[in-house]
Each structure stands twice: as structure tokens, then as C-alpha cells.
Design a protein around this motif. Sequence first.
Motif, PDB file in Angstrom:
ATOM      1  N   LYS A  17       0.804  -1.083  -0.044  1.00  0.00           N
ATOM      2  CA  LYS A  17       0.163   0.139   0.164  1.00  0.00           C
ATOM      3  C   LYS A  17       0.863   0.776  -0.366  1.00  0.00           C
ATOM      4  CE  LYS A  17      -3.970   2.129   2.618  1.00  0.00           C
ATOM      5  NZ  LYS A  17      -4.439   2.424   3.684  1.00  0.00           N
ATOM      6  N   THR A  18       1.982   1.402   0.782  1.00  0.00           N
ATOM      7  CA  THR A  18       3.487   2.591   1.290  1.00  0.00           C
ATOM      8  C   THR A  18       3.490   2.302  -0.506  1.00  0.00           C
ATOM      9  OG1 THR A  18       3.174   1.820   2.874  1.00  0.00           O
ATOM     10  CG2 THR A  18       4.461   3.634   2.061  1.00  0.00           C
ATOM     11  N   ILE A  19       4.164   1.532  -0.972  1.00  0.00           N
ATOM     12  CA  ILE A  19       4.806   1.363  -2.127  1.00  0.00           C
ATOM     13  C   ILE A  19       3.740   1.940  -3.430  1.00  0.00           C
ATOM     14  CG2 ILE A  19       5.733  -0.246  -4.716  1.00  0.00           C
ATOM     15  CD1 ILE A  19       6.360  -1.570  -1.431  1.00  0.00           C
ATOM     16  N   LYS A  20       2.514   1.116  -3.597  1.00  0.00           N
ATOM     17  CA  LYS A  20       2.163   2.102  -4.456  1.00  0.00           C
ATOM     18  C   LYS A  20       1.574   3.651  -4.776  1.00  0.00           C
ATOM     19  CE  LYS A  20      -0.383  -1.580  -5.939  1.00  0.00           C
ATOM     20  NZ  LYS A  20      -1.895  -2.932  -5.560  1.00  0.00           N
ATOM     21  N   LYS A  21       1.350   3.978  -2.906  1.00  0.00           N
ATOM     22  CA  LYS A  21       0.738   5.252  -2.753  1.00  0.00           C
ATOM     23  C   LYS A  21       1.879   6.330  -2.823  1.00  0.00           C
ATOM     24  CE  LYS A  21       0.050   8.464   1.026  1.00  0.00           C
ATOM     25  NZ  LYS A  21       0.043   8.839   2.175  1.00  0.00           N
ATOM     26  N   VAL A  22       3.289   5.609  -3.209  1.00  0.00           N
ATOM     27  CA  VAL A  22       4.556   6.661  -2.927  1.00  0.00           C
ATOM     28  C   VAL A  22       4.939   6.841  -4.431  1.00  0.00           C
ATOM     29  CG1 VAL A  22       7.033   7.133  -3.110  1.00  0.00           C
ATOM     30  CG2 VAL A  22       5.434   6.390  -1.150  1.00  0.00           C
ATOM     31  N   PHE A  23       4.431   5.789  -5.212  1.00  0.00           N
ATOM     32  CA  PHE A  23       5.087   4.999  -6.775  1.00  0.00           C
ATOM     33  C   PHE A  23       4.165   6.625  -6.920  1.00  0.00           C
ATOM     34  CE2 PHE A  23       3.285   3.707 -10.746  1.00  0.00           C
ATOM     35  CZ  PHE A  23       4.183   3.660 -11.729  1.00  0.00           C
ATOM     36  N   ARG A  24       2.706   6.018  -6.738  1.00  0.00           N
ATOM     37  CA  ARG A  24       1.962   6.984  -7.778  1.00  0.00           C
ATOM     38  C   ARG A  24       1.938   9.245  -7.245  1.00  0.00           C
ATOM     39  NH1 ARG A  24      -2.916   4.216  -5.362  1.00  0.00           N
ATOM     40  NH2 ARG A  24      -2.763   2.578  -7.063  1.00  0.00           N
ATOM     41  N   GLU A  25       2.580   8.881  -6.320  1.00  0.00           N
ATOM     42  CA  GLU A  25       3.119  10.876  -6.315  1.00  0.00           C
ATOM     43  C   GLU A  25       3.874  11.105  -6.761  1.00  0.00           C
ATOM     44  OE1 GLU A  25       3.533  10.953  -2.315  1.00  0.00           O
ATOM     45  OE2 GLU A  25       1.664  10.479  -1.459  1.00  0.00           O
ATOM     46  N   ALA A  27       4.906   9.644  -9.605  1.00  0.00           N
ATOM     47  CA  ALA A  27       4.361   9.250 -11.246  1.00  0.00           C
ATOM     48  C   ALA A  27       3.429  10.586 -11.921  1.00  0.00           C
ATOM     49  CB  ALA A  27       3.816   8.156 -11.515  1.00  0.00           C
ATOM     50  N   ILE A  28       2.496  11.000 -10.670  1.00  0.00           N
ATOM     51  CA  ILE A  28       2.070  12.337 -11.366  1.00  0.00           C
ATOM     52  C   ILE A  28       3.075  13.024 -11.206  1.00  0.00           C
ATOM     53  CG2 ILE A  28       0.627  14.401 -10.810  1.00  0.00           C
ATOM     54  CD1 ILE A  28      -0.966  11.610  -8.772  1.00  0.00           C
ATOM     55  N   PRO A  32       4.929  12.226 -18.248  1.00  0.00           N
ATOM     56  CA  PRO A  32       6.468  12.514 -19.906  1.00  0.00           C
ATOM     57  C   PRO A  32       4.673  14.223 -19.827  1.00  0.00           C
ATOM     58  CG  PRO A  32       5.775  10.369 -19.625  1.00  0.00           C
ATOM     59  CD  PRO A  32       5.379  10.389 -18.543  1.00  0.00           C
ATOM     60  N   ASP A  33       3.423  13.602 -19.647  1.00  0.00           N
ATOM     61  CA  ASP A  33       2.767  14.914 -20.446  1.00  0.00           C
ATOM     62  C   ASP A  33       2.902  16.045 -19.095  1.00  0.00           C
ATOM     63  OD1 ASP A  33       1.812  13.331 -21.981  1.00  0.00           O
ATOM     64  OD2 ASP A  33       0.201  12.940 -21.172  1.00  0.00           O
ATOM     65  N   LYS A  34       3.193  15.794 -18.060  1.00  0.00           N
ATOM     66  CA  LYS A  34       3.721  17.206 -16.873  1.00  0.00           C
ATOM     67  C   LYS A  34       4.819  17.759 -17.403  1.00  0.00           C
ATOM     68  CE  LYS A  34       2.739  18.356 -12.688  1.00  0.00           C
ATOM     69  NZ  LYS A  34       2.045  18.634 -11.407  1.00  0.00           N
ATOM     70  N   PHE A  45      10.910   8.519 -14.277  1.00  0.00           N
ATOM     71  CA  PHE A  45       9.825   7.986 -14.662  1.00  0.00           C
ATOM     72  C   PHE A  45      10.343   7.030 -14.489  1.00  0.00           C
ATOM     73  CE2 PHE A  45       6.318   7.383 -16.803  1.00  0.00           C
ATOM     74  CZ  PHE A  45       4.841   7.506 -16.050  1.00  0.00           C
ATOM     75  N   HIS A  46      10.920   6.939 -15.905  1.00  0.00           N
ATOM     76  CA  HIS A  46      10.546   4.883 -15.900  1.00  0.00           C
ATOM     77  C   HIS A  46      11.551   4.202 -15.068  1.00  0.00           C
ATOM     78  CE1 HIS A  46       9.268   5.906 -20.226  1.00  0.00           C
ATOM     79  NE2 HIS A  46      10.517   7.133 -20.542  1.00  0.00           N
ATOM     80  N   ALA A  47      12.726   4.918 -14.345  1.00  0.00           N
ATOM     81  CA  ALA A  47      12.930   4.069 -13.666  1.00  0.00           C
ATOM     82  C   ALA A  47      12.015   3.906 -12.120  1.00  0.00           C
ATOM     83  CB  ALA A  47      14.425   4.552 -12.657  1.00  0.00           C
ATOM     84  N   ILE A  48      11.189   4.665 -11.891  1.00  0.00           N
ATOM     85  CA  ILE A  48      10.134   4.536 -10.898  1.00  0.00           C
ATOM     86  C   ILE A  48       9.583   3.993 -11.574  1.00  0.00           C
ATOM     87  CG2 ILE A  48      10.492   6.757  -9.719  1.00  0.00           C
ATOM     88  CD1 ILE A  48       8.037   6.969 -10.600  1.00  0.00           C
ATOM     89  N   GLN A  49       9.130   3.556 -12.553  1.00  0.00           N
ATOM     90  CA  GLN A  49       7.972   2.572 -12.902  1.00  0.00           C
ATOM     91  C   GLN A  49       8.903   1.259 -12.964  1.00  0.00           C
ATOM     92  OE1 GLN A  49       6.998   3.638 -17.419  1.00  0.00           O
ATOM     93  NE2 GLN A  49       4.986   3.360 -16.923  1.00  0.00           N
ATOM     94  N   THR A  50       9.210   0.824 -13.486  1.00  0.00           N
ATOM     95  CA  THR A  50      10.520  -0.611 -13.552  1.00  0.00           C
ATOM     96  C   THR A  50      10.460  -0.572 -12.141  1.00  0.00           C
ATOM     97  OG1 THR A  50      12.070   0.156 -15.664  1.00  0.00           O
ATOM     98  CG2 THR A  50      12.712  -1.152 -14.667  1.00  0.00           C
ATOM     99  N   ALA A  51      10.957  -0.326 -11.249  1.00  0.00           N
ATOM    100  CA  ALA A  51      10.698  -0.263  -9.737  1.00  0.00           C
ATOM    101  C   ALA A  51       9.445  -0.584  -9.015  1.00  0.00           C
ATOM    102  CB  ALA A  51      11.625   0.617  -9.082  1.00  0.00           C
ATOM    103  N   SER A  52       8.495  -0.289  -9.432  1.00  0.00           N
ATOM    104  CA  SER A  52       7.421  -0.194  -9.214  1.00  0.00           C
ATOM    105  C   SER A  52       7.382  -1.680  -9.527  1.00  0.00           C
ATOM    106  CB  SER A  52       5.749   0.438  -9.806  1.00  0.00           C
ATOM    107  OG  SER A  52       4.552   0.368  -9.154  1.00  0.00           O
TER     108      SER A  52
END
Length: 55
Positions: A17-25, A27-28, A32-34, A45-52
Motif C-alpha cells: 500500500k505504501t509502495i503504491k502510494k509513493v509510486f503514484r505521487e 508518477a504524477i 511525461p505529459d507534465k 519516471f521510467h526508473a520508478i516505473q521499473t521499480a514499481s
Amino acid sequence: IPDHYATLGVSPDADMKTIKKVFREMAIELHPDKVGDDPVKLARFHAIQTASDAL
């Protein structure tokens, strides 16, 4: 081998739950759109995607 926990900035004993929350924050913030064409933020961004995905 990359330390996926360090990439996301969570401890190795963090629950999903904590990992997903941190990833979402992150990722936002780094999406890339931002950030546009900033290569450093896109790489992060790609590094956190891979880690998640790995966790």
C-alpha cells in the motif's frame, strides 16, 4: 542490480500500500505529459516505473 526500494525512496519493509502510494505521487510529478521533454525527469519516471513493476 538496482535497488528498487531506494529508487522509490521507501524502506525494504514497506508494505504494498505504501509502495503504491509513493509510486503514484512520484508518477504524477514526473509524468511525461507534465514534464515535457526533460530527459532527466523522463529517465526518473521510467526508473520508478521499473521499480514499481519489480516490487
